[in-house]
Design an enzyme around this catalytic site. Structure first.
Site, PDB file in Angstrom:
ATOM      1  N   LYS A   8       0.974  85.132  23.631  1.00 22.43           N
ATOM      2  CA  LYS A   8       2.362  84.748  23.343  1.00 22.43           C
ATOM      3  C   LYS A   8       2.551  83.247  23.504  1.00 22.43           C
ATOM      4  CE  LYS A   8       3.107  89.316  23.799  1.00 22.43           C
ATOM      5  NZ  LYS A   8       2.666  90.357  24.700  1.00 22.43           N
ATOM      6  N   TRP A  36       7.132  96.995  29.334  1.00 20.16           N
ATOM      7  CA  TRP A  36       5.940  96.530  30.046  1.00 20.16           C
ATOM      8  C   TRP A  36       6.018  96.857  31.528  1.00 20.16           C
ATOM      9  CZ3 TRP A  36       2.324  96.269  26.769  1.00 20.16           C
ATOM     10  CH2 TRP A  36       2.558  95.784  25.482  1.00 20.16           C
ATOM     11  N   ASP A  83       4.576  89.528  35.826  1.00 15.35           N
ATOM     12  CA  ASP A  83       3.991  89.546  34.493  1.00 15.35           C
ATOM     13  C   ASP A  83       4.757  88.508  33.681  1.00 15.35           C
ATOM     14  OD1 ASP A  83       3.204  89.990  31.904  1.00 15.35           O
ATOM     15  OD2 ASP A  83       3.640  92.143  31.885  1.00 15.35           O
TER      16      ASP A  83
END
Ligand SMILES: *Cc1c(COP(=O)(O)O)cnc(C)c1O
Length: 363
Positions: free
Chosen positions: A197, A104, A173
């Site tokens: 999530k 990511w 993030d």
């Protein structure tokens, strides 16, 4: 119905608290006696106003945010933030430091570069397939912000302490560990998290942005891509992801009222991860893939003695009602995602299964 539910270790979308799902189900046809479902109500109605305001207040209370921060609900997932952050916050002549700790982060870096922005990779753990969190990083004192991924969903690593940046705001993030532990907010200028999530359904991204940083943002951008558009309209410039925001509100309420707030949540998460890591560490059959002092409390990545056994393991686990244990292809092996909503019961069920699988297959 609930007895047909599996132990869900999916990486995302992921398990949500059962009590939240039940509350959604119970009020789905007639939300607060409106005679309508939450997905049929106008986002301009007082019903929805109450929902979004409650979600903002709860988020602020859990993270101890004061009025220096906006809490926004945007669309486009965490991935759109990879572009929105540099577009909004880096002007000509600005530069930023990025820490690369996995898939990511790599995407966030690529996206900033694509926007033609000047950024620097200040540290990376790519040399060891992202199995650790870099330490002792030297930052560029002129960087406008430092971007990092707090929890690496795919590689199974997590920042325990956030680096000392000498006052440069961190942009994080936190898609896979937001609200899993208390944060020292003084360090952060912006936090973002795709909901699927730890927060709710996919399609909503929570963005927490400090107003002084927002004040420096580029205004010469498409309306929907400017943070100020959404901040000025309490996330309702256009039709927001109403169902997602409603679910997030219920999940935050669950953390506050059933899990003992963010401190209770952290305690619960440590206990859960310890059960699994302690078991794996004591076994010579299973092995974690991340360096011990970087191991994630949210995504436990592990290997078995062979790929053949890993395949059988995942299959048998699925047949046993333990779902989502296949690792990401870039790491291989297995992964148990144990976000906030994963229960203690699911941890015991997993360890029990792993124990018997080891006995049957140890040569
Ligand atoms: C899942 C994930 C993303 C991608 O989220 P989308 O909402 O699908 O864009 C980004 N960062 C991290 C850390 C993730 O776990």
């Amino acid at each position: 119905m609930t007895d047909q539910r599996i132990y869900n270790f999916n990486a995302g979308p992921a398990a949500l608290p059962l009590s939240v799902l039940e509350e959604i189900q119970a009020s789905f046809l007639n939300f607060k006696n409106s005679g309508m479902s939450i997905i049929e109500i106008s986002h301009r109605s007082s019903y929805f106003d109450e929902v979004i305001n409650d979600a903002v207040v709860r988020a602020k209370r859990l993270l101890k945010l004061d009025d220096r921060y906006h809490v926004l609900f945007l669309q486009g997932g965490a991935s759109l933030q990879f572009a929105m952050i540099p577009m909004n916050l880096l002007s000509d002549g600005d530069t930023a430091d990025y820490i690369n700790t996995g898939t990511w982060s790599t995407k966030a870096i690529a996206e900033a570069q694509k926007m033609g922005k000047t950024i620097r990779v200040a540290a990376s753990s790519e040399d060891k397939n992202f199995s650790y969190i870099p330490k002792g990083i030297a930052f560029n004192p002129d960087a406008k912000f430092v971007h990092l991924t707090s929890n690496n969903t795919i590689k199974g690593t997590q920042f325990y302490d956030f680096p000392d940046t000498g006052g440069i705001p961190i942009i994080a993030d936190m898609s896979s560990d937001i609200f899993s532990r208390p944060l020292d907010m003084e360090k952060f200028g912006l936090i973002y998290a795709g909901a699927q999530k730890n927060l709710g359904p996919s399609g909503t991204c929570m963005v927490i942005i400090r107003k002084d940083l927002l004040a420096t943002a580029n205004e010469d951008l498409p309306t929907m891509l400017k943070y100020s558009t959404h901040a000025n309209k309490n996330s309702m410039y256009n039709t927001p992801p109403c169902f997602g925001i409603y679910t997030i509100d219920l999940v935050l309420k669950w953390i506050e009222e059933e899990m003992g707030g963010i401190e209770g949540m952290e305690e619960h998460n440590i206990k859960k991860a310890d059960i699994l890591y302690d078991f794996i560490d004591a076994s010579s059959f299973y092995q974690t893939t991340a360096e011990k002092y970087s191991r994630s409390l949210m995504n436990v990545t592990f290997r078995l003695p062979s790929e053949t056994l890993e395949k059988v393991f995942v299959e048998r686990a699925t047949n046993h009602g333990l779902g989502g244990l296949k690792g990401h292809r870039s790491v291989g092996g297995c992964r148990a995602s144990i976000y906030n909503a994963a229960t203690m019961e699911s941890m015991y069920a997993l360890v029990e299964f792993m124990e018997s699988f080891e006995k049957e297959n140890k040569s």
